[in-house]
Design an enzyme around this catalytic site. Sequence first.
Site, short mmCIF file in Angstrom:
data_model
loop_
_atom_site.label_atom_id
_atom_site.label_comp_id
_atom_site.label_asym_id
_atom_site.label_seq_id
_atom_site.Cartn_x
_atom_site.Cartn_y
_atom_site.Cartn_z
N HIS A 8 -5.63 3.50 -1.70
CA HIS A 8 -6.97 3.83 -1.20
C HIS A 8 -7.32 5.21 -1.72
O HIS A 8 -6.75 6.21 -1.29
CB HIS A 8 -6.94 3.80 0.34
CG HIS A 8 -8.28 4.03 0.97
ND1 HIS A 8 -8.48 3.90 2.32
CD2 HIS A 8 -9.49 4.36 0.45
CE1 HIS A 8 -9.75 4.15 2.60
NE2 HIS A 8 -10.38 4.45 1.48
N ASN A 18 0.86 -1.19 0.00
CA ASN A 18 0.00 0.00 0.00
C ASN A 18 0.91 1.25 0.00
O ASN A 18 1.68 1.45 0.95
CB ASN A 18 -0.89 -0.04 1.24
CG ASN A 18 -1.83 1.14 1.30
OD1 ASN A 18 -1.44 2.26 1.02
ND2 ASN A 18 -3.06 0.91 1.70
N THR A 75 -8.18 3.41 8.14
CA THR A 75 -9.41 2.62 8.22
C THR A 75 -9.50 1.96 9.59
O THR A 75 -8.65 1.14 9.94
CB THR A 75 -9.42 1.54 7.11
OG1 THR A 75 -8.99 2.16 5.89
CG2 THR A 75 -10.80 0.97 6.93
N HIS A 133 -3.57 -4.82 7.78
CA HIS A 133 -3.73 -3.67 8.67
C HIS A 133 -2.88 -3.84 9.93
O HIS A 133 -3.10 -4.76 10.70
CB HIS A 133 -5.18 -3.39 9.06
CG HIS A 133 -5.41 -1.91 9.27
ND1 HIS A 133 -4.95 -1.25 10.37
CD2 HIS A 133 -5.99 -0.98 8.49
CE1 HIS A 133 -5.25 0.03 10.27
NE2 HIS A 133 -5.87 0.23 9.12
N HIS A 175 0.98 6.19 1.86
CA HIS A 175 1.78 7.11 2.67
C HIS A 175 2.78 7.91 1.83
O HIS A 175 3.21 8.98 2.24
CB HIS A 175 2.53 6.35 3.76
CG HIS A 175 1.65 5.95 4.92
ND1 HIS A 175 0.37 6.42 5.09
CD2 HIS A 175 1.88 5.13 5.96
CE1 HIS A 175 -0.14 5.90 6.18
NE2 HIS A 175 0.75 5.10 6.73
N GLU A 224 -10.85 -9.57 3.03
CA GLU A 224 -9.56 -9.21 3.62
C GLU A 224 -9.81 -9.10 5.11
O GLU A 224 -10.60 -8.27 5.57
CB GLU A 224 -9.04 -7.88 3.06
CG GLU A 224 -7.71 -7.50 3.73
CD GLU A 224 -6.98 -6.36 3.06
OE1 GLU A 224 -7.11 -6.19 1.83
OE2 GLU A 224 -6.27 -5.63 3.78
N ARG A 250 -9.51 7.87 -1.31
CA ARG A 250 -10.51 8.32 -0.33
C ARG A 250 -11.42 9.38 -0.92
O ARG A 250 -11.01 10.13 -1.80
CB ARG A 250 -9.80 8.90 0.91
CG ARG A 250 -9.28 7.82 1.84
CD ARG A 250 -8.70 8.45 3.10
NE ARG A 250 -8.51 7.46 4.13
CZ ARG A 250 -9.39 7.18 5.08
NH1 ARG A 250 -10.52 7.83 5.14
NH2 ARG A 250 -9.15 6.24 5.97
N GLU A 290 -8.54 0.22 -3.05
CA GLU A 290 -9.37 0.27 -1.83
C GLU A 290 -10.28 1.48 -1.95
O GLU A 290 -9.83 2.57 -2.34
CB GLU A 290 -8.46 0.54 -0.62
CG GLU A 290 -8.08 -0.65 0.16
CD GLU A 290 -7.25 -0.20 1.34
OE1 GLU A 290 -7.63 0.74 2.05
OE2 GLU A 290 -6.19 -0.80 1.54
N ARG A 306 -7.38 12.73 0.46
CA ARG A 306 -6.33 13.28 1.34
C ARG A 306 -4.92 12.81 0.96
O ARG A 306 -3.95 13.44 1.29
CB ARG A 306 -6.62 12.94 2.79
CG ARG A 306 -6.46 11.47 3.13
CD ARG A 306 -6.51 11.23 4.61
NE ARG A 306 -7.83 11.37 5.14
CZ ARG A 306 -8.24 10.75 6.25
NH1 ARG A 306 -7.40 9.99 6.93
NH2 ARG A 306 -9.47 10.88 6.70
N1 PXP Z 1 -5.72 -3.26 4.16
C1 PXP Z 1 -6.67 -2.29 4.24
C2 PXP Z 1 -8.07 -2.63 3.82
C3 PXP Z 1 -6.35 -1.00 4.69
O1 PXP Z 1 -7.31 -0.04 4.77
C4 PXP Z 1 -5.00 -0.71 5.01
C5 PXP Z 1 -4.62 0.69 5.42
O2 PXP Z 1 -4.82 1.56 4.38
C6 PXP Z 1 -4.06 -1.75 4.90
C7 PXP Z 1 -4.45 -3.01 4.50
C8 PXP Z 1 -2.62 -1.52 5.24
O3 PXP Z 1 -2.50 -1.23 6.61
P1 PXP Z 1 -1.12 -0.73 7.17
O4 PXP Z 1 -0.81 0.58 6.52
O5 PXP Z 1 -1.35 -0.62 8.64
O6 PXP Z 1 -0.10 -1.79 6.82
#
Ligand code: PXP
Length: 238
Positions: free
Chosen positions: A43, A7, A101, A191, A10, A151, A45, A70, A49
């Site tokens: 993601h 992901n 999330t 997550h 960031h 997931e 949003r 996402e 953001r």
């Molecule tokens: N899976 C989903 C559905 C998420 O919303 C996120 C965070 O955006 C992640 C995985 C990844 O989580 P993390 O950034 O804590 O590894």
Amino acid sequence: MIRLGINVDHVATVRQARATTAPDPVTAAALAELGGADGITVHLREDRRHIQDRDVHLLRQTVQSRLNLEMAATYEMVAIACDVGPDCVTLVPEKRQELTTEGGLDVVSARDWLLPRIDTLRAAGIVVSLFVDPDPAQIDAAVQVNADCVEIHTGAYCDAPSAGAQMAQLHKIEQAIATAQRAGLTVHAGHGLDYFNIRPVVALQGIVEFNIGHSIIARAIMVGMQQAVAEMKALLVR
Ligand code: PXP
């Protein structure tokens, strides 16, 4: 082999902090693939953001592995997904004030309005995954709304305040995997996972894909810091 989806939200967060063009999550995605990523997750949003529409369109053109979008299950997002055509859409709950999330999707309560949106996505050839807490009722509901995957939200496991509480959460994840597998759903998880807490989750059978963001982007900043400073230092010569 278990698939690793990265992901890159960031990276976009840092870019948006200055409303500029760098660092580019599209470039980060290409580097993640060179490092062995089996997929790229972003993601988009509703408040934009971090990830922007432009990122999603460019990623569709550049990602060589799998693109996982996402998003909230709104009609605006469903239309964007059908236009872009990611390999997979992961439906998540979205709150304006949250940092990330916070919980899984309440599929049980949202069954009626989720069903037509999931059908639209699947008719467009997109695999649909639902981000759910490790709760058998949510997994049963995911089957009823024709999802392809779930997931499993690993946040409660990652944030557990003690070893005992963590074991209890791990057990819930294990049971959720078994329920999903019995129902024929593909199982993803993610997550809060990091380089320390992931091992016991990897040891569970049945998870085919992990989606990880924060810990890997955080580590990338650290392992790249020395080189970034050295490169600037080399320019400070008259
Ligand atoms: N899976 C989903 C559905 C998420 O919303 C996120 C965070 O955006 C992640 C995985 C990844 O989580 P993390 O950034 O804590 O590894």
